[in-house]
Design a protein around this motif. Sequence first.
Motif, PDB file in Angstrom:
ATOM      1  N   SER A   1       0.844  -1.203   0.000  1.00 28.57           N
ATOM      2  CA  SER A   1       0.000   0.000   0.000  1.00 28.57           C
ATOM      3  C   SER A   1       0.872   1.244   0.000  1.00 28.57           C
ATOM      4  CB  SER A   1      -0.913   0.000   1.237  1.00 28.57           C
ATOM      5  OG  SER A   1      -0.123   0.230   2.407  1.00 28.57           O
ATOM      6  N   ALA A   2       0.216   2.402   0.024  1.00 28.50           N
ATOM      7  CA  ALA A   2       0.932   3.682   0.037  1.00 28.50           C
ATOM      8  C   ALA A   2       1.221   4.170   1.445  1.00 28.50           C
ATOM      9  CB  ALA A   2       0.118   4.737  -0.720  1.00 28.50           C
ATOM     10  N   LEU A   3       0.935   3.348   2.456  1.00 30.43           N
ATOM     11  CA  LEU A   3       1.245   3.734   3.824  1.00 30.43           C
ATOM     12  C   LEU A   3       2.751   3.883   3.999  1.00 30.43           C
ATOM     13  CD1 LEU A   3      -1.166   1.352   5.783  1.00 30.43           C
ATOM     14  CD2 LEU A   3      -1.392   3.834   5.545  1.00 30.43           C
ATOM     15  N   LYS A   4       3.150   4.732   4.945  1.00 30.82           N
ATOM     16  CA  LYS A   4       4.566   4.945   5.209  1.00 30.82           C
ATOM     17  C   LYS A   4       5.150   3.718   5.903  1.00 30.82           C
ATOM     18  CE  LYS A   4       3.865   9.931   5.597  1.00 30.82           C
ATOM     19  NZ  LYS A   4       3.901  11.111   6.491  1.00 30.82           N
ATOM     20  N   ALA A   5       6.499   3.629   5.854  1.00 33.77           N
ATOM     21  CA  ALA A   5       7.167   2.445   6.379  1.00 33.77           C
ATOM     22  C   ALA A   5       6.864   2.231   7.859  1.00 33.77           C
ATOM     23  CB  ALA A   5       8.678   2.562   6.154  1.00 33.77           C
TER      24      ALA A   5
ATOM     25  N   PRO B   1      -7.785  -7.260 -13.102  1.00 34.05           N
ATOM     26  CA  PRO B   1      -7.783  -6.106 -12.195  1.00 34.05           C
ATOM     27  C   PRO B   1      -6.450  -5.913 -11.469  1.00 34.05           C
ATOM     28  CG  PRO B   1      -9.058  -7.902 -11.255  1.00 34.05           C
ATOM     29  CD  PRO B   1      -8.669  -8.340 -12.623  1.00 34.05           C
ATOM     30  N   THR B   2      -5.703  -4.937 -11.926  1.00 34.17           N
ATOM     31  CA  THR B   2      -4.474  -4.528 -11.259  1.00 34.17           C
ATOM     32  C   THR B   2      -4.506  -3.013 -11.114  1.00 34.17           C
ATOM     33  OG1 THR B   2      -3.214  -4.190 -13.307  1.00 34.17           O
ATOM     34  CG2 THR B   2      -3.195  -6.416 -12.347  1.00 34.17           C
ATOM     35  N   ALA B   3      -3.703  -2.517 -10.191  1.00 32.41           N
ATOM     36  CA  ALA B   3      -3.632  -1.060  -9.992  1.00 32.41           C
ATOM     37  C   ALA B   3      -3.183  -0.365 -11.267  1.00 32.41           C
ATOM     38  CB  ALA B   3      -2.671  -0.747  -8.844  1.00 32.41           C
ATOM     39  N   GLU B   4      -2.251  -0.976 -11.983  1.00 29.03           N
ATOM     40  CA  GLU B   4      -1.711  -0.345 -13.190  1.00 29.03           C
ATOM     41  C   GLU B   4      -2.783  -0.150 -14.250  1.00 29.03           C
ATOM     42  OE1 GLU B   4       1.907  -1.009 -16.452  1.00 29.03           O
ATOM     43  OE2 GLU B   4       1.330  -2.635 -15.077  1.00 29.03           O
ATOM     44  N   PHE B   5      -3.623  -1.175 -14.474  1.00 29.95           N
ATOM     45  CA  PHE B   5      -4.610  -1.068 -15.539  1.00 29.95           C
ATOM     46  C   PHE B   5      -5.742  -0.101 -15.181  1.00 29.95           C
ATOM     47  CE2 PHE B   5      -3.460  -5.464 -17.448  1.00 29.95           C
ATOM     48  CZ  PHE B   5      -2.305  -4.890 -17.967  1.00 29.95           C
TER      49      PHE B   5
ATOM     50  N   GLY C   1      -3.820  -1.896  -4.689  1.00 30.73           N
ATOM     51  CA  GLY C   1      -2.448  -1.937  -4.203  1.00 30.73           C
ATOM     52  C   GLY C   1      -1.473  -2.292  -5.299  1.00 30.73           C
ATOM     53  N   GLY C   2      -0.194  -2.048  -5.030  1.00 32.77           N
ATOM     54  CA  GLY C   2       0.821  -2.333  -6.028  1.00 32.77           C
ATOM     55  C   GLY C   2       2.161  -1.784  -5.603  1.00 32.77           C
ATOM     56  N   PRO C   3       3.127  -1.740  -6.513  1.00 29.04           N
ATOM     57  CA  PRO C   3       4.450  -1.207  -6.180  1.00 29.04           C
ATOM     58  C   PRO C   3       4.351   0.246  -5.694  1.00 29.04           C
ATOM     59  CG  PRO C   3       4.466  -2.320  -8.317  1.00 29.04           C
ATOM     60  CD  PRO C   3       3.035  -2.206  -7.904  1.00 29.04           C
ATOM     61  N   ARG C   4       5.192   0.597  -4.734  1.00 29.53           N
ATOM     62  CA  ARG C   4       5.131   1.944  -4.156  1.00 29.53           C
ATOM     63  C   ARG C   4       5.282   3.059  -5.201  1.00 29.53           C
ATOM     64  NH1 ARG C   4       5.326   4.000   0.866  1.00 29.53           N
ATOM     65  NH2 ARG C   4       5.485   1.892   1.668  1.00 29.53           N
ATOM     66  N   PRO C   5       6.245   2.968  -6.161  1.00 29.54           N
ATOM     67  CA  PRO C   5       6.343   4.052  -7.156  1.00 29.54           C
ATOM     68  C   PRO C   5       5.053   4.252  -7.948  1.00 29.54           C
ATOM     69  CG  PRO C   5       8.308   2.674  -7.206  1.00 29.54           C
ATOM     70  CD  PRO C   5       7.318   1.961  -6.331  1.00 29.54           C
ATOM     71  N   LEU C   6       4.380   3.140  -8.291  1.00 31.90           N
ATOM     72  CA  LEU C   6       3.119   3.249  -9.031  1.00 31.90           C
ATOM     73  C   LEU C   6       2.052   3.923  -8.173  1.00 31.90           C
ATOM     74  CD1 LEU C   6       1.244   2.610 -11.417  1.00 31.90           C
ATOM     75  CD2 LEU C   6       0.851   0.356 -10.387  1.00 31.90           C
ATOM     76  N   LEU C   7       1.916   3.503  -6.912  1.00 26.57           N
ATOM     77  CA  LEU C   7       0.901   4.083  -6.036  1.00 26.57           C
ATOM     78  C   LEU C   7       1.158   5.567  -5.809  1.00 26.57           C
ATOM     79  CD1 LEU C   7       0.355   1.278  -3.379  1.00 26.57           C
ATOM     80  CD2 LEU C   7      -1.204   1.983  -5.180  1.00 26.57           C
ATOM     81  N   ARG C   8       2.410   5.930  -5.671  1.00 28.92           N
ATOM     82  CA  ARG C   8       2.723   7.350  -5.483  1.00 28.92           C
ATOM     83  C   ARG C   8       2.315   8.173  -6.704  1.00 28.92           C
ATOM     84  NH1 ARG C   8       8.552   8.050  -2.348  1.00 28.92           N
ATOM     85  NH2 ARG C   8       7.738   7.614  -0.251  1.00 28.92           N
ATOM     86  N   LYS C   9       2.547   7.623  -7.892  1.00 26.33           N
ATOM     87  CA  LYS C   9       2.142   8.339  -9.110  1.00 26.33           C
ATOM     88  C   LYS C   9       0.621   8.429  -9.197  1.00 26.33           C
ATOM     89  CE  LYS C   9       2.471  10.327 -13.091  1.00 26.33           C
ATOM     90  NZ  LYS C   9       2.612  11.805 -13.093  1.00 26.33           N
TER      91      LYS C   9
ATOM     92  N   GLY D   1       4.373  11.293  -2.026  1.00 21.21           N
ATOM     93  CA  GLY D   1       5.822  11.416  -1.991  1.00 21.21           C
ATOM     94  C   GLY D   1       6.299  12.677  -2.689  1.00 21.21           C
ATOM     95  N   PRO D   2       7.583  13.003  -2.529  1.00 19.13           N
ATOM     96  CA  PRO D   2       8.128  14.232  -3.141  1.00 19.13           C
ATOM     97  C   PRO D   2       8.349  14.064  -4.641  1.00 19.13           C
ATOM     98  CG  PRO D   2       9.867  13.024  -2.012  1.00 19.13           C
ATOM     99  CD  PRO D   2       8.594  12.272  -1.733  1.00 19.13           C
ATOM    100  N   SER D   3       7.934  15.067  -5.394  1.00 21.53           N
ATOM    101  CA  SER D   3       8.189  15.092  -6.837  1.00 21.53           C
ATOM    102  C   SER D   3       7.983  16.520  -7.337  1.00 21.53           C
ATOM    103  CB  SER D   3       7.253  14.143  -7.590  1.00 21.53           C
ATOM    104  OG  SER D   3       5.931  14.659  -7.639  1.00 21.53           O
TER     105      SER D   3
END
Length: 602
Positions: free
Chosen positions: A287-291, A442-446, A474-482, A508-510
């Motif tokens: 998830s996008a929760l912090k560590a 069903p994936t976060a990316e699609f 849910g999915g990889p952190r970089p994807l969720l942040r985007k 996240g910062p960007s």
Amino acid sequence: MRNYLRPVAHGLLAATVFFSACTLPRVLKQAEAGRTVVARPAVLTASGEAVPFSVEARVPANHLHKGVAYELLLRYRYEHGLREDTLGRITFTSGNYVYDDDHKGQLLATQKFTLPNTPGRNPGELLAHAQVRELKKNGKILRAPADVRVARGIADPARLVVREDTTLALLPERANNTMSGTRVLPFFFDEDKWFIRGYLGTNVAALEDLIDANQHTRQVLIIAGHSPDSTDAHNRLLASKRVRMLLYYYKQRVKNFSYLNKNEEIRYDTLAYVRKWDTLLQKVTTSALKADQIDSVVTIINDTKGTFEQKEKALHQLTYFDYIEQYIYPVLRFGTVAVTYTAPKRYDSEVYLLSKKIVEKQVETDALTPEELRYSATLTPLLAEKQRIYEVSAANTNSWEAFHNLGVVLLMRAEKEPTDKIQKAYYRRAAVNFTLAAHRNPTAEFFYHAATAYHRAGDRLEALQNYDYAIKLGGPRPLLRKIFSDRAALEIEVGQPDEALRSLQYAGPSYQNALNRALIEVGREHYELAQEQYQAAQALRPTAAAPIYGLAVVAARQKNEAAVGTLLKQAVALDRTYAQRAVEDLEFQDYAQGKVFREALK
């Protein structure tokens, strides 16, 4: 007696008329002598589909006169003065004003207004016209000779939102002669329910298509679980009921629609996940929760002393439980059907030529396997030809790969269109196909791809819904942040800055997020916070003009003309297009005629 009173009555009437004739001009003159009227914010700013603002009017208290009221009639004029919106009035009568502590001897009246945010209303101007009016029925009115311009035009932050699109590429296509494997289809249930949903978020159609395709099925594995919240977890039989419902549905479909397979020849395995935490932990860790937040959840779940109920209650005490409840619990109410199947082997035969014949309806679609038909799209450079192949493939196979790649091709075609109307039509068609792909796989990316296409098309509610689906999966952190970054951008566009700030907490910062956060802070008149964000964006991209231009806007809001000139000069040096933008920008209207402003744009 009657004759005696008549001339007296005439005399009183004449005196009253004379009194009113003298009073109205005097009240108007006294009120106008010290009158100020301003809009808040000073630059009318759109918030989604509306333009909310307030108007503050101050007039000297000595103008007050019994039976007479000073008023400001407000209207918005646009389309080169051809159209007007009548907004209302501010009236200085008892109960409508207060004595201004900061300006002695002044009365203050404030009123809120709203304009529709449509392209035709900008440019335009907010006008006030003063008048004094006798409060009695059919009382006389005396108006000031001219309008007062309170504000000019409408600033729309949605036009300044930064959203850096992720490039979407075609999925690689390979012609596979062996049509066999395992198909995994997830299902989701409503809270405390075990009935299969027939609307969005299910794979009912995909499951039916798989059964109806009559592939030789060897094994079917059905799993279902529940979320740990009280209504779901306290029903001990809920997961088992969900398993049985999926099993019943599958067997009935095979019995009624499959001529190749028989239920007696298929091995069915079932498993109910009851009061298990492993699925929740897996979703939390992706998830996008912090560590540190993830660690807190893991600590609670792995506590060997706590009961299931105690752990569930402990989760409720977390400050970020709303994220868990909104984005993780819904996908724990799941069911999964995994179908293992085989099909006869076949070989390629003039794939491209056959695909053209299939598209032109000269041969049947079964002349190629679904993989071969999709693969044929890679053999042509023409987007129109690729589109037609994927359309035929999607129509005949309902495969998520065909829907996804059709969506990508439609996006490519949209980028080549010169008109906004046609572009948006392609974007909407792309979004529909991405949605069809996402519901079949069903994936976060699609779901993010679907949200992106809807976002580009301007279908904001559909985009928000698909961003939400993507986050929940849910999915990889970089994807969720985007995903959170782009959803925050959309929330700013629809006038939801509070929701946007919440999304940015997980983004996240960007560069994109710094500019968008700064835009929110400017709208809230938190100029120091806005400066910090623009400086952060500048640190990430030192050669970008946008952060420097944003700092110039902040300087204009702070009435720092020298800083406005310096910053605009830097921005224009990096990107000449900002010169014309500054000329048209309402933020600089107070400086546009000054020497500093003109020098900065040279």
